[in-house]
Design an enzyme around this catalytic site. Structure first.
Site, short mmCIF file in Angstrom:
data_model
loop_
_atom_site.label_atom_id
_atom_site.label_comp_id
_atom_site.label_asym_id
_atom_site.label_seq_id
_atom_site.Cartn_x
_atom_site.Cartn_y
_atom_site.Cartn_z
N THR A 124 37.12 25.38 4.04
CA THR A 124 35.96 24.54 3.62
C THR A 124 34.46 25.07 3.69
O THR A 124 34.24 25.84 4.82
CB THR A 124 35.98 23.18 4.38
OG1 THR A 124 34.97 22.31 4.29
CG2 THR A 124 36.14 23.44 5.96
N TYR A 148 36.04 19.39 12.31
CA TYR A 148 36.83 19.67 11.19
C TYR A 148 36.31 21.13 10.59
O TYR A 148 37.33 21.83 10.60
CB TYR A 148 36.40 18.74 9.82
CG TYR A 148 36.65 19.16 8.57
CD1 TYR A 148 38.24 19.27 8.45
CD2 TYR A 148 35.80 19.43 7.56
CE1 TYR A 148 38.55 19.64 7.15
CE2 TYR A 148 36.18 19.92 6.47
CZ TYR A 148 37.65 20.03 6.10
OH TYR A 148 38.08 20.34 4.93
#
Length: 337
Positions: A124, A148
């Site tokens: 990501t 995250y």
């Protein structure tokens, strides 16, 4: 470099989810043997084609995973299984480190144990945190601002270390904002309560939501709203297939690529596109900024376009919206009484 004479079987983790299901379609369309493992915590069994072998289970269940790898002769892994909601990761950091990092460690160990040679990881742009320079290159500083992003960065590091110690190479693909749906309407974003802007906006356009919240209007951008690089999920899936080919062609090389178009759109520009495509205005609710939201996140995609024959086919914003809208209507028909 070597040519691919025989395509190994690919284990797709999280293959019943949004991006994983599109990767399964892209692999099948390109003639790769595919096996899916998914615990169906957020995925859907119907999202996996009936002719694709399916294992329901957790990637941390190493005996289950290793049995599947051996039974199907798995030669490569595409790893999509994990949790992806940033605010949730702030509320539940240990859950994210367990699901995204600890479980990935177990999967990587199973791959090493079973002699899997190639590993593609769903990473990501959140690994960059708040970037100092936009567009962002892969060598930019990595300073995640939420669990995250950190959980994904830790898995990238594990893969680098494993590739140095074992006969495995890897590709980490750092996604920017994934949106849209399969152009043939075979798959799409189906999760209830999804937080992706385009998904939320098309739900509002179809009356599933009353309004769309715009979080912040004072960013350092042309219209004051946050700018993001939206990539069509089918283009992203194609990048995975090409990355796999590159890993097989040169087993000594590993890669890290940004996955975006190098062009950003603001929140208001996205909502204008949804208004255009649907020919009806969405109610917009202006709200304050969310903590940690950068002004702009846009990829420099020069590395992936130089290394792979990846040429996006669906980078027009209205096309992305149109495909997302078609899928949302399809979902409405699936759930209609």
């Amino acid at each position: 470099m070597r040519s691919i004479t025989e395509k190994p079987a690919v284990l797709v983790t999280g293959g019943a989810g949004y991006i994983g299901s599109h990767a399964v379609l892209a692999l099948r369309d390109a003639g790769w043997p595919v096996v899916v493992i998914d615990n169906l915590s957020t995925g859907f069994r119907w999202a996996v084609p009936q002719d694709v072998p399916f294992v329901q289970g957790d990637i941390a269940d190493q005996p289950l995973v290793e049995a599947a790898m051996r039974e199907h002769g798995i030669g490569a892994v595409m790893h999509f299984a994990g949790s992806v909601v940033v605010p949730e990761s702030v509320r539940d950091p240990l859950g994210y480190y367990r699901n995204n990092t600890v479980r990935s460690r177990a999967l990587i160990e199973s791959a090493v144990t079973c002699g899997v040679r190639h590993f593609i990881f769903s990473s990501t742009a959140a690994v960059y945190g708040i970037p100092e320079i936009v567009p962002i290159v892969e060598d930019s500083g990595k300073a995640p601002i939420n669990p995250y992003g950190m959980s994904k960065l830790m898995t990238e590091q594990m893969l680098r270390d494993v590739a140095a110690a074992h006969p495995m190479n890897f590709c980490a693909l750092r996604y920017f904002n994934v949106a849209g749906a399969d152009p043939e309407n075979r798959a799409g974003q189906s999760t209830l309560g999804a937080t992706h802007l385009i998904k939320v906006a098309v739900e509002a356009a179809l009356g599933k939501r009353e309004a769309v919240s715009v979080y912040g209007t004072d960013f350092d951008t042309p219209d004051g709203t946050g700018v993001r690089d939206y990539i069509h999920v089918s283009d992203l899936a194609d990048a995975h297939v090409l990355a796999l080919g590159a890993l097989i062609a040169d087993p000594a090389a590993s890669h890290t690529f940004n996955c975006g178009y190098g062009r950003g759109f603001s929140v208001l520009e996205v909502l204008d596109a949804v208004d255009r495509v649907t020919n009806r205005p969405i109610t917009r609710r202006l709200e304050g900024r969310r903590a940690g939201d950068p002004d702009a996140l846009v990829a420099d995609n020069g590395r992936i376009t130089a290394a792979l024959p990846w040429r996006p086919a669906h980078e027009d914003l209205d096309t992305i919206v149109r495909h997302a809208l078609a899928w949302e209507r399809h979902l409405a028909e699936r759930t209609a009484p």
